[in-house]
Scaffold this active site. Structure first.
Site, mmCIF file in Angstrom:
data_model
loop_
_atom_site.group_PDB
_atom_site.id
_atom_site.type_symbol
_atom_site.label_atom_id
_atom_site.label_comp_id
_atom_site.label_asym_id
_atom_site.label_seq_id
_atom_site.Cartn_x
_atom_site.Cartn_y
_atom_site.Cartn_z
ATOM 1 N N TYR A 1 0.999 -4.152 12.056
ATOM 2 C CA TYR A 1 1.218 -2.817 11.698
ATOM 3 C C TYR A 1 1.741 -1.811 12.573
ATOM 4 C CZ TYR A 1 -2.422 -3.903 7.993
ATOM 5 O OH TYR A 1 -2.839 -4.574 7.095
ATOM 6 N N HIS B 1 0.756 -1.103 -0.146
ATOM 7 C CA HIS B 1 -0.063 -0.242 -0.053
ATOM 8 C C HIS B 1 0.882 1.184 -0.008
ATOM 9 C CE1 HIS B 1 -4.107 -2.064 1.135
ATOM 10 N NE2 HIS B 1 -3.062 -2.872 1.476
ATOM 11 N N ASN C 1 -10.163 -2.675 2.955
ATOM 12 C CA ASN C 1 -9.978 -2.708 1.257
ATOM 13 C C ASN C 1 -11.358 -2.108 0.602
ATOM 14 O OD1 ASN C 1 -7.349 -3.163 1.159
ATOM 15 N ND2 ASN C 1 -7.650 -5.323 1.097
#
Ligand code: HEM
Length: 503
Positions: free
Chosen positions: A341, A58, A131
């Site tokens: 993350y 991304h 998404n």
């Protein structure tokens, strides 16, 4: 104090006004340069450090600020303060992205699109990092890194490789549902405003009575769904590689604020226990006929950040960031992402990345974490840096507990595809194809044929046939059409050993 009408003085980072920003100091008019020219050193050295690591996935994205407004009551499901009253408003930051390409890649690549939201709630920041698709390619996080490698550059040629992609997908039939979406018109959305967004995973809602309900989040575009055809998307790569960035920024700057309606689907714990397949499987959707969409609110994007790097590049979203009244689920993919993350962001932005303005909770934070690189702000001031303490340091909030979650079983590496319905990778992919109108079906077929035509090398036939088996199993008509498009004898894949594809 009266504001000065004089232009601001150019200074060094330490505040010393700069006398000349156009000519270096030199020994004589023709040089060489003097080592003592600190103005030059600072400028050059800072420039050399301007790039930070791009997101490992991304990397290319666009961001905007906006607000979320609650329009429907869901207080029977959640005690999250954000949803406590119809009319509640909450500031949010959104980042849309492509997945596989680098930071400079084209916005119109065939790829899923990231749909990441950060709600700045009074209870802390809530991140929904989804998404534009309700499902994903794999259902166990240990598979993610291998899958992503197939979407990046091939080791020797340093090119994207259809051979790698289809080799992986053909060996992982659980990808088929997401691959079908990717190869449909939805794989090339017309910018970011004309696509739906999904939290994708199952999360939980926890109400004031401490009761848990499983939930999926949906954001439906009010701009209407609009996609590029494959050819339009390819042409746009050359015409304007930053199409989606322009489209979003221009719309907002022109006051044409994009909006999405937020819906939820809910499932009780009892329903989940008895469901036909594992409801926490990220490769499958919950049928909307059984679990209807319930409207919750509206999201509007209305401000472009004044500085891309400060806000969009430094934004750090994490599925780990939930708030009281919203919780995780056993979805193994979500569980893997809870770890991944913040780990990536400590590497990409440094250990104190949550102090950066775009990431910081506007309602403040208080804890005992101290020091580290770039400790911005007061760093806890003179307060105690240990817990418990007798010096009025921050204390726990015992109202925040979640209901206990019933678990069973032994610790082991369980086959993700075992159990009723869990190895059915075909029904939902086939249903999706059958749902499309004739033109959309044809586009899907053409896109698959185009993409699979790129498979090359000594394993070309093996990979092609293995993948054809999956298309056949999803829908015979789809399989036949793709086989025909590839010029493959349609009987061949049917006879192919299916043991290899169910592994
Ligand atoms: C970005 C890992 C699955 C959506 C990222 C990043 C990592 C990552 C490391 C970069 C984070 C950063 O540097 O800030 C993973 C892993 C996954 C996974 C390990 C599976 C186990 C998913 C799924 C979705 C998703 C299932 C969507 C449903 C996103 C989005 C971003 C992102 C939207 C970009 C966030 C932004 O705009 O900053 N992922 N991911 N990922 N991922 Fe995933």
């Amino acid at each position: 104090m009266e504001e000065s009408t004089q232009p601001k003085k150019l200074t060094t980072a330490s505040g010393r006004p700069i006398f000349d920003n156009q000519n270096t100091q030199s020994a004589g008019a023709r040089g060489p340069l003097l080592l003592q020219d600190y103005f030059f050193h600072e400028k050059s050295a800072h420039f050399n450090r301007e790039r930070i690591p791009e997101r490992v996935v991304h990397a290319k994205g666009s961001g905007a600020y906006g607000k979320f407004t609650v329009t429907h009551d869901i207080t029977h499901l959640t005690r999250a303060k954000l949803f406590s009253k119809i009319g509640n408003e909450c500031k949010l930051f959104t980042r849309f992205s492509t997945v596989g390409g680098e930071k400079g890649s084209a916005d119109t690549e065939r790829d899923p699109r990231g749909f990441a939201l950060k709600f700045y709630t009074e209870d802390g920041n809530w991140d929904l990092v989804g998404n534009n698709t309700p499902v994903f390619f794999v259902k166990d996080p240990i598979k993610f890194m291998d899958f992503i490698h197939t979407q990046k550059r091939e080791a020797r040629s340093n090119r994207k490789s259809p051979t790698m992609m289809w080799d992986y997908w053909s060996l992982n039939p659980e990808s088929l549902h997401q691959v079908t979406i990717l190869m449909s018109d939805r794989g090339t959305p017309y910018g970011y405003r004309h696509m739906h967004g999904y939290g994708s995973h199952t999360f939980s809602l926890i109400n004031a009575a401490n009761e848990r309900t499983w939930v999926k989040f949906h954001f439906r575009t009010q701009q209407g769904v609009k996609n590029f055809s494959d050819e339009e998307a390819r042409l746009m790569k050359a015409e304007d590689a930053d199409f989606a960035q322009h489209d979003l920024v221009d719309a907002i700057d022109n006051g044409n604020f994009p909006r999405w309606t937020m819906f939820i689907q809910t499932m009780t714990e009892e329903q989940a226990r008895d469901f036909r397949w594992n409801p926490f499987d990220l490769t499958k959707v919950w049928p909307q006929g059984e679990f209807p969409l319930q409207e919750v609110g509206v999201m509007e994007l209305n401000a472009v950040p004044e500085n891309y790097h400060a806000h969009v590049e430094q934004a750090a979203f994490a599925p780990a960031h939930v708030v009281d009244g919203i919780g995780y689920s056993p979805d193994k993919m979500l569980q893997g992402r809870i770890l991944s993350y913040p780990d990536a962001q400590r590497y990409r932005l440094g250990v104190n990345y949550e102090h950066l303005p775009v990431n910081a909770c506007p309602f403040g934070f208080s804890n005992y974490q101290r020091d580290g690189l770039m400790a911005l702000g007061a760093n806890g001031g003179p307060g105690p840096n240990y817990f418990p303490n007798s010096f009025d340091g921050p204390v726990e909030d015992k109202t925040q507990g979640e209901p206990a979650q019933e678990l069973d079983g032994f610790a082991a590496r369980y086959d993700r595809n075992e159990g009723p319905g869990n190895d059915d990778h075909y029904t939902q992919a086939g249903n999706l194809f059958r749902l499309l109108d004739k033109q959309a079906q044809q586009n899907l077929i053409n896109n698959v044929v185009g993409a699979m035509s790129g498979i090359e090398g000594p394993k070309k036939d093996l990979i092609t046939q293995r993948q054809l088996c999956h298309w056949f199993r999803a829908d015979v008509r789809l399989g036949m059409a793709i086989a025909k498009g590839l010029g493959v004898d349609a009987e061949m894949p049917m006879e192919h050993n299916t043991a290899a594809v169910t592994a």
